[in-house]
Design a protein around this motif. Sequence first.
Motif, short mmCIF file in Angstrom:
data_model
loop_
_atom_site.label_atom_id
_atom_site.label_comp_id
_atom_site.label_asym_id
_atom_site.label_seq_id
_atom_site.Cartn_x
_atom_site.Cartn_y
_atom_site.Cartn_z
N THR A 40 -5.13 34.85 0.64
CA THR A 40 -5.67 35.07 1.98
C THR A 40 -5.00 36.29 2.58
OG1 THR A 40 -6.02 32.70 2.30
CG2 THR A 40 -6.02 34.07 4.26
N LEU A 41 -5.78 37.15 3.21
CA LEU A 41 -5.24 38.34 3.85
C LEU A 41 -5.04 38.10 5.35
CD1 LEU A 41 -7.49 41.08 2.18
CD2 LEU A 41 -5.25 40.22 1.42
N PHE A 42 -3.95 38.64 5.87
CA PHE A 42 -3.64 38.53 7.29
C PHE A 42 -3.50 39.93 7.87
CE2 PHE A 42 -2.48 34.53 5.38
CZ PHE A 42 -2.90 33.60 6.31
N VAL A 68 -10.56 36.51 -2.59
CA VAL A 68 -9.85 37.25 -1.55
C VAL A 68 -10.46 36.81 -0.23
CG1 VAL A 68 -9.17 39.50 -0.65
CG2 VAL A 68 -9.47 39.20 -3.11
N ALA A 69 -9.68 36.06 0.53
CA ALA A 69 -10.18 35.44 1.76
C ALA A 69 -9.52 36.07 2.98
CB ALA A 69 -9.90 33.93 1.74
N ILE A 70 -10.17 35.88 4.13
CA ILE A 70 -9.64 36.43 5.38
C ILE A 70 -10.21 35.63 6.54
CG2 ILE A 70 -11.50 38.11 5.84
CD1 ILE A 70 -9.23 40.16 6.49
N ASP A 71 -9.45 35.55 7.63
CA ASP A 71 -9.95 34.94 8.87
C ASP A 71 -10.56 36.05 9.72
OD1 ASP A 71 -8.89 31.97 9.23
OD2 ASP A 71 -7.28 33.10 8.28
N CYS A 286 -4.92 26.17 0.99
CA CYS A 286 -4.40 27.36 1.67
C CYS A 286 -2.95 27.10 2.03
CB CYS A 286 -5.24 27.66 2.91
SG CYS A 286 -4.70 29.10 3.83
N ILE A 287 -2.04 27.81 1.39
CA ILE A 287 -0.62 27.57 1.62
C ILE A 287 -0.21 28.03 3.01
CG2 ILE A 287 1.72 28.11 0.84
CD1 ILE A 287 0.60 28.41 -1.99
N GLY A 288 -0.67 29.20 3.43
CA GLY A 288 -0.34 29.73 4.74
C GLY A 288 -0.10 31.22 4.68
N ALA A 289 0.58 31.74 5.69
CA ALA A 289 0.81 33.19 5.79
C ALA A 289 2.19 33.59 5.27
CB ALA A 289 0.66 33.64 7.25
N GLN A 290 3.18 32.73 5.44
CA GLN A 290 4.55 33.05 5.02
C GLN A 290 4.76 32.55 3.60
OE1 GLN A 290 6.38 34.94 7.14
NE2 GLN A 290 4.58 34.84 8.46
N VAL A 291 4.37 33.38 2.64
CA VAL A 291 4.34 32.95 1.23
C VAL A 291 5.06 33.97 0.37
CG1 VAL A 291 2.83 32.36 -0.72
CG2 VAL A 291 2.12 31.81 1.62
#
Length: 483
Positions: A40-42, A68-71, A286-291
């Motif tokens: 996931t991209l942030f 490749v995912a994104i919000d 989805c694990i999260g952003a801090q990976v």
Amino acid sequence: MGLDPGLRRLALGTLLAAYPGPVPPEWAVRLLADGLAGHTLFGTNVHDPAQLAASTAALRTGRADAIVAIDEEGGDVTRLAHATGSPYPGNAALGAIDDPALTREVYAAIGGELAALGITVDLAPTVDVNTADENPVIGTRSFGADPLRVAVHSAAAVAGLQATGVAACAKHFPGHGATVADSHHELPTVDVSPAVLRERDLPPFAAVIDAGVRAIMTAHIRVPALTGDGPATFSRAVLVDLLRAEYGFTGTVITDALEMKGAALAAGGVGPAAVRALAAGADLLCIGAQVDAELVERVAAEIVGALGDGRLDRARVEEAAGRAAALAASSGPVGPPTPAVDGLGYAAARRAVRVEGDLAGLVAPLVVQLHAASTIAQGRVPWGLGPHLVGAEEVRVVAGETDAAQLRRLAGVRPIVLVGRHLHRLPGGPALVDALAAAHPVTVVEMGWPGSWRPTGVRAFVTTYGASHANGRAAAQVLGLAD
């Protein structure tokens, strides 16, 4: 002793990781080659279109069909435009306009941009019915408070996105719109019967399933009648009995970020949360952003361990990895994107603005923007009228730390425009409005969810239904303060 390579690869195939910075690190690409489903991209991964396209290409050197995912919701939740604000209004504005063809067109424009950048899954649209005015995490991300209107626009959004080859992921099942807590920080409770859910929260999910949505995201909310003490993300009654058996969804179930406290605290960490989500029927975690690489390996090891000690059945994990792989295979460009109409989002945002009261005499006002904290979902994205103002001075203040008399002296003979986001929830916000309006011409611009609160004594109350770059320009235009 290392993990069994086959089981490690199987576990990785259920994980959606993330990485820091604008350039994918070596480990992020290597894990894709080892079987990781995707990333996931942030906002931290996004600097400009050329850089982002290079990043997604680099990821695919590890795995050609990597997800490749994104919000990218448009409106208040944007990753592509996190530095400036989105050029599109969000769902609340589109719901207020109530033109499903426009909603489809806006989401097709977003999807076309994502497809051109190599992004295959959009973790959008938000299809929650925002029935709680004080909802701290959904709000303007929702198409509205009416289930039928939300259902129509949710289906239109999915159709627009998926016409570009980008898979849509409707969220947050079984409905996050009635909460007054943020699942990033705690486990919210929605204490209603399944019958209430079916009438109030679930019609949009039925609509997107009928529209062929490829993925649905779980909510870290507690619905005691269905989930007991845990979140929906860990509930077979929600993910299997309700979503799959009753509503007939056959696509990929993606969890909301497992690092969120609504999941991690309930399970005792991200690894145990991953096991519980898989056991409940989730497919892509989805694990999260801090990976980092260590966290991914730790979660994979927890899954492999659960396969060994009986907490997980191998057939369930194979099913999950298969659905994740099917999502990857079904996504990708379908041909040259249809060029978006120039200024589409700005024109749409203008249609959403509502004015209560009188804007006459609003010449060269003092514009006062009241500080409002951002949610984790939104991130620190610029908002307000500032970038669009012509011939007006702007100051930024904290409502609870600001003296009304001092602002009146600064304004002098000029009228005041107060710009806020959920202004009535800001400490000192309503009191500041009342004190100013009692002795000065004041116009309020509300850029958050338009609840029932209205200040007394103001000349006008302007609602934008969102705080994107497009919403800010639209408000400035309506006030006569922008070209």
